[in-house]
Design a protein around this motif. Structure first.
Motif, PDB file in Angstrom:
ATOM      1  N   ASP B  30       0.998  -1.300  -0.083  1.00 53.33           N
ATOM      2  CA  ASP B  30      -0.110   0.023  -0.061  1.00 53.33           C
ATOM      3  C   ASP B  30       0.738   1.314   0.103  1.00 53.33           C
ATOM      4  O   ASP B  30       0.429   2.351   0.170  1.00 53.33           O
ATOM      5  CB  ASP B  30      -0.936   0.146   1.242  1.00 53.33           C
ATOM      6  CG  ASP B  30      -0.269  -0.236   2.481  1.00 53.33           C
ATOM      7  OD1 ASP B  30       1.119  -0.264   2.323  1.00 53.33           O
ATOM      8  OD2 ASP B  30      -0.936  -0.535   3.386  1.00 53.33           O
ATOM      9  N   HIS B  62       2.248 -10.848  -1.337  1.00 51.11           N
ATOM     10  CA  HIS B  62       1.026 -10.722  -0.242  1.00 51.11           C
ATOM     11  C   HIS B  62      -0.165 -11.205  -1.318  1.00 51.11           C
ATOM     12  O   HIS B  62      -0.795 -12.052  -0.604  1.00 51.11           O
ATOM     13  CB  HIS B  62       0.781  -9.164  -0.247  1.00 51.11           C
ATOM     14  CG  HIS B  62       1.293  -8.415   0.964  1.00 51.11           C
ATOM     15  ND1 HIS B  62       1.102  -8.540   2.262  1.00 51.11           N
ATOM     16  CD2 HIS B  62       2.382  -7.959   1.156  1.00 51.11           C
ATOM     17  CE1 HIS B  62       1.700  -8.049   2.720  1.00 51.11           C
ATOM     18  NE2 HIS B  62       2.465  -7.527   2.394  1.00 51.11           N
ATOM     19  N   GLY B 127     -15.445  -8.900  -1.549  1.00 48.50           N
ATOM     20  CA  GLY B 127     -14.153  -8.978  -1.021  1.00 48.50           C
ATOM     21  C   GLY B 127     -13.662 -10.555  -1.124  1.00 48.50           C
ATOM     22  O   GLY B 127     -14.335 -11.176  -1.681  1.00 48.50           O
ATOM     23  N   SER B 205     -10.734 -11.462 -10.115  1.00 50.03           N
ATOM     24  CA  SER B 205     -10.213 -10.188  -9.924  1.00 50.03           C
ATOM     25  C   SER B 205      -9.875  -9.220 -11.138  1.00 50.03           C
ATOM     26  O   SER B 205      -9.763  -8.323 -11.082  1.00 50.03           O
ATOM     27  CB  SER B 205      -9.400 -10.273  -8.589  1.00 50.03           C
ATOM     28  OG  SER B 205      -8.615 -11.076  -9.012  1.00 50.03           O
ATOM     29  N   PRO B 211     -10.739  -8.238  -4.465  1.00 48.45           N
ATOM     30  CA  PRO B 211     -10.741  -7.234  -3.123  1.00 48.45           C
ATOM     31  C   PRO B 211     -10.380  -5.724  -3.628  1.00 48.45           C
ATOM     32  O   PRO B 211      -9.622  -5.766  -4.742  1.00 48.45           O
ATOM     33  CB  PRO B 211      -9.580  -7.937  -2.602  1.00 48.45           C
ATOM     34  CG  PRO B 211      -9.207  -9.286  -3.094  1.00 48.45           C
ATOM     35  CD  PRO B 211      -9.780  -9.270  -4.403  1.00 48.45           C
ATOM     36  N   ARG B 212     -10.831  -4.914  -2.867  1.00 45.10           N
ATOM     37  CA  ARG B 212     -10.765  -3.359  -3.465  1.00 45.10           C
ATOM     38  C   ARG B 212      -9.367  -3.114  -3.294  1.00 45.10           C
ATOM     39  O   ARG B 212      -8.846  -1.936  -4.033  1.00 45.10           O
ATOM     40  CB  ARG B 212     -11.703  -2.531  -2.688  1.00 45.10           C
ATOM     41  CG  ARG B 212     -13.186  -2.645  -3.324  1.00 45.10           C
ATOM     42  CD  ARG B 212     -13.621  -1.549  -2.437  1.00 45.10           C
ATOM     43  NE  ARG B 212     -14.422  -0.690  -3.496  1.00 45.10           N
ATOM     44  CZ  ARG B 212     -15.260   0.276  -3.291  1.00 45.10           C
ATOM     45  NH1 ARG B 212     -15.374   0.875  -2.129  1.00 45.10           N
ATOM     46  NH2 ARG B 212     -16.178   0.883  -4.108  1.00 45.10           N
ATOM     47  N   ASP B 213      -8.668  -3.403  -2.386  1.00 47.51           N
ATOM     48  CA  ASP B 213      -7.169  -3.096  -2.164  1.00 47.51           C
ATOM     49  C   ASP B 213      -6.350  -3.337  -3.376  1.00 47.51           C
ATOM     50  O   ASP B 213      -5.160  -3.046  -3.333  1.00 47.51           O
ATOM     51  CB  ASP B 213      -6.689  -3.658  -0.704  1.00 47.51           C
ATOM     52  CG  ASP B 213      -6.558  -4.993  -0.685  1.00 47.51           C
ATOM     53  OD1 ASP B 213      -7.074  -5.850  -1.746  1.00 47.51           O
ATOM     54  OD2 ASP B 213      -6.402  -5.569   0.458  1.00 47.51           O
ATOM     55  N   VAL B 215      -4.834  -6.053  -3.893  1.00 41.87           N
ATOM     56  CA  VAL B 215      -3.713  -7.238  -3.601  1.00 41.87           C
ATOM     57  C   VAL B 215      -4.372  -8.445  -3.812  1.00 41.87           C
ATOM     58  O   VAL B 215      -4.968  -9.267  -3.217  1.00 41.87           O
ATOM     59  CB  VAL B 215      -3.429  -7.216  -2.150  1.00 41.87           C
ATOM     60  CG1 VAL B 215      -2.375  -8.223  -1.811  1.00 41.87           C
ATOM     61  CG2 VAL B 215      -3.099  -5.803  -1.528  1.00 41.87           C
ATOM     62  N   SER B 219      -5.517  -8.798 -10.111  1.00 41.49           N
ATOM     63  CA  SER B 219      -5.359  -7.325 -10.286  1.00 41.49           C
ATOM     64  C   SER B 219      -3.828  -6.751 -10.898  1.00 41.49           C
ATOM     65  O   SER B 219      -3.807  -6.077 -11.647  1.00 41.49           O
ATOM     66  CB  SER B 219      -5.531  -6.625  -8.719  1.00 41.49           C
ATOM     67  OG  SER B 219      -6.761  -6.997  -8.060  1.00 41.49           O
TER      68      SER B 219
END
Lengths: 312, 259
Positions: B30, B62, B127, B205, B211-213, B215, B219
């Motif tokens: 992050d 991660h 999520g 994803s 998940p929105r982050d 990770v 993504s």
């Protein structure tokens, strides 16, 4: 005989209808029973209460649930789920129908490529042409079957489109047939590997049969023995594996539509999901399910038509 | 025996590497360093950077850890539900047996992503827990089918008959005599299911259901595809991670196989 066959068909049709009904009900109830106001999801948190109430009335969300469900089922049966929310004035089912074409082209061509490549690989791995080296065909098939589409499709696209320029770039509006053919070929690779593995096992079973020795004794060439005599009785497992891979194929088609920025059911579902276009999302999910169920039925019919032991 | 345990090595090495790289606090996923956006691999950043200067080594570490955790959890849940279900239905014979078999057929052939679309349409930002729930809805089927097929072989075995003769009830026979004997066969499926979950999570994803982050392996693939022209290293690193994670799961599953 005919009675039993038609009963089997009826059971199949009833089962397919039940699967579709469960899927449609899942989409319907997921939006309505779980916490959260669908109107707020569509309009966003900043929308005012009057707008939300108007949208709820338009979608029929202010009616009792059983009435909504009845309307929804009637809409499915008459293929009219109302207007798209994102594009007012356009029928939701119309948008789904427009998207069906490109996806069917992609998936259909992929099944064709996959079947031809897979059967070819199975013949090479079973027939006498490669000698001892045919074991390598087996190993390649296992390795390819274990490689996820998502892991190789983007990299292969990068290599072929960006580095050597033999295929159109993703998102190229002038890609035309070359773009379609390349996307289908990528989609066909995992299918071909599965078909190859199963086809090879089926051919190995048939390969020991006496009728092949008879054909050889009559002077048939290797090609004739394997393609004309050994292949048709092996069709059953091959068609079955194509049918069981259809679900994965549809999933792969969505990934590839996104990768190549192609129009189709997958892109429509993603767009409808992102903009909370309920009628379109419901229509698209049910249509994909329908496509899947129908093609599985066709696979069963093809199996019956090709294998003389099933036909009777 | 040792040969079978060796099959756990790829997964162990992968998880170890992922744990070490993700513990690299100075490059947490992050932490964005805008001027380093899409920088190529270097000594300080072995895999280079992605969008907005996120460190790919740490991000992938991660993502692999979380994806593997999800996959193993879903596989174990599927195993815990499917095995007793399949075994019990085969012991009951008749209608129940046929019904479970047909249900497995339908669930296994059905496209998981359609089910995901249907269920996930209820949440605004899915999520990892939501994804895990969707996968668990279908993960039991292959286990149930294997347990069912294996129980058909076992249910007429002499030791099962002996157990009944000694006065054991149905449940006791099922859990004490039948299930322990089919674990070896069914456990192999753990690897296959875990690998499938890794790939499905990445695919969903990649499509924007992750998940929105950000990770997640998918993504990273998404970033890689979007920046294919100027920073191909993102795509290559993402693809290799998806491949190795799924392959390590498949190989690890074979550790339960009897030779």
């Amino acid at each position: 005989m005919i009675l039993r066959a038609s009963r089997a068909v009826l059971v199949r049709v009833a089962e397919a209808a039940a699967v579709l009904l469960v899927l449609a009900s899942l989409v319907f109830f997921a939006m309505r029973l779980l916490p959260g106001d669908p109107a707020a999801l569509v309009l966003g948190d900043q929308s005012d209460e009057i707008e939300r109430a108007a949208l709820r009335a338009k979608l029929g969300l202010d009616q009792p649930l059983w009435l909504q469900y009845a309307h929804f089922l009637r809409g499915l049966a008459t293929l009219d789920l109302g207007e798209s929310l994102r594009r007012p004035g356009v029928a939701a089912m119309g948008r789904v129908r427009d998207a069906l074409g490109p996806t069917s082209e992609l998936a259909g061509l992929a099944v064709l490529f996959g079947a031809v490549l897979g059967v070819g690989a199975a013949l090479l791995a079973s027939g006498p042409w490669l000698g001892e080296r045919r074991r390598h065909v087996d190993r390649v098939l296992v390795a390819v079957a274990a490689t996820p589409l998502l892991a190789f499709a983007p990299v292969v696209t990068y290599a072929l489109a960006v580095r050597v320029h033999v295929v159109p770039l993703p998102g190229d509006p002038d890609a035309g047939f070359a773009g379609l053919a390349f996307a289908s070929a990528l989609l066909a690779v995992p299918l071909a590997a599965q078909v190859g593995r199963v086809g090879r096992a089926a051919l190995a079973d048939v390969g020991r049969a006496q009728f092949l020795s008879v054909a050889r004794a009559k002077g048939a060439t290797n090609l004739r023995v394997w393609v004309l005599h050994a292949l048709p009785p092996s069709a059953g497992p091959i068609v079955t594996v194509v049918a069981t891979q259809l679900g994965a194929l549809l999933g792969g088609a969505v990934v590839l539509e996104r990768l190549f920025e192609r129009a189709g059911l997958g892109s429509l579902m993603l767009e409808a999901y992102a903009s909370r276009d309920l009628p379109v999302l419901e229509g698209a999910v049910v249509a994909s399910g329908g496509l899947f169920v129908i093609t599985q039925g066709i696979a069963a019919l093809v199996h019956a038509a090709m294998d003389p032991r099933v036909r009777g | 025996m040792t040969k079978r345990l060796l099959r756990l090595v790829p997964l162990a090495v992968l998880l170890l590497v992922a744990a070490v790289t993700s513990a690299w606090a100075s490059h947490a996923p992050d932490r964005l360093v805008l001027e380093d956006a899409f920088c190529p691999p270097s000594l300080a950043r072995p895999l280079g950077c992605g969008e907005a200067g996120v460190d790919l080594t740490s991000l992938l570490g991660h993502a692999v850890l979380r994806g593997a955790l999800l996959a193993v959890t879903v596989a174990l849940v599927g195993f815990a539900i499917g095995t007793p279900l399949g075994a019990a239905s085969a012991m009951a014979r008749g209608r129940l047996e046929r019904a479970v078999e047909r249900a497995c057929d339908l669930v296994q052939a059905f496209p998981t992503f359609l089910l995901a679309f249907a269920v996930l349409s209820a949440v605004r930002a899915p999520g990892r827990m939501h994804l895990g729930f969707v996968f668990a809805l279908t993960a039991w089927a292959p286990f149930a089918r294997l347990a069912l097929a294996q129980t058909r072989v076992l249910r007429d075995a002499a030791f099962v008959e002996a157990a009944y003769a000694l006065g054991l009830g149905r449940t006791a026979v099922l859990f004490r005599h039948v299930v322990p004997n089919l674990l070896g066969v069914v456990a192999v499926q753990l690897g296959g299911t875990a690998a499938a979950v890794v790939v499905s999570e990445a695919a969903l994803s990649f499509l924007g259901f992750g998940p929105r982050d950000g990770v997640s392996l998918g993504s990273v693939m998404d970033q890689g595809v979007a920046s294919m022209l100027r920073a191909p290293h993102v795509l290559v690193a993402g693809s290799l991670s998806v491949f190795f994670t799924s392959a390590a799961m498949l190989v690890a599953g074979r550790a339960a196989a009897r030779e």
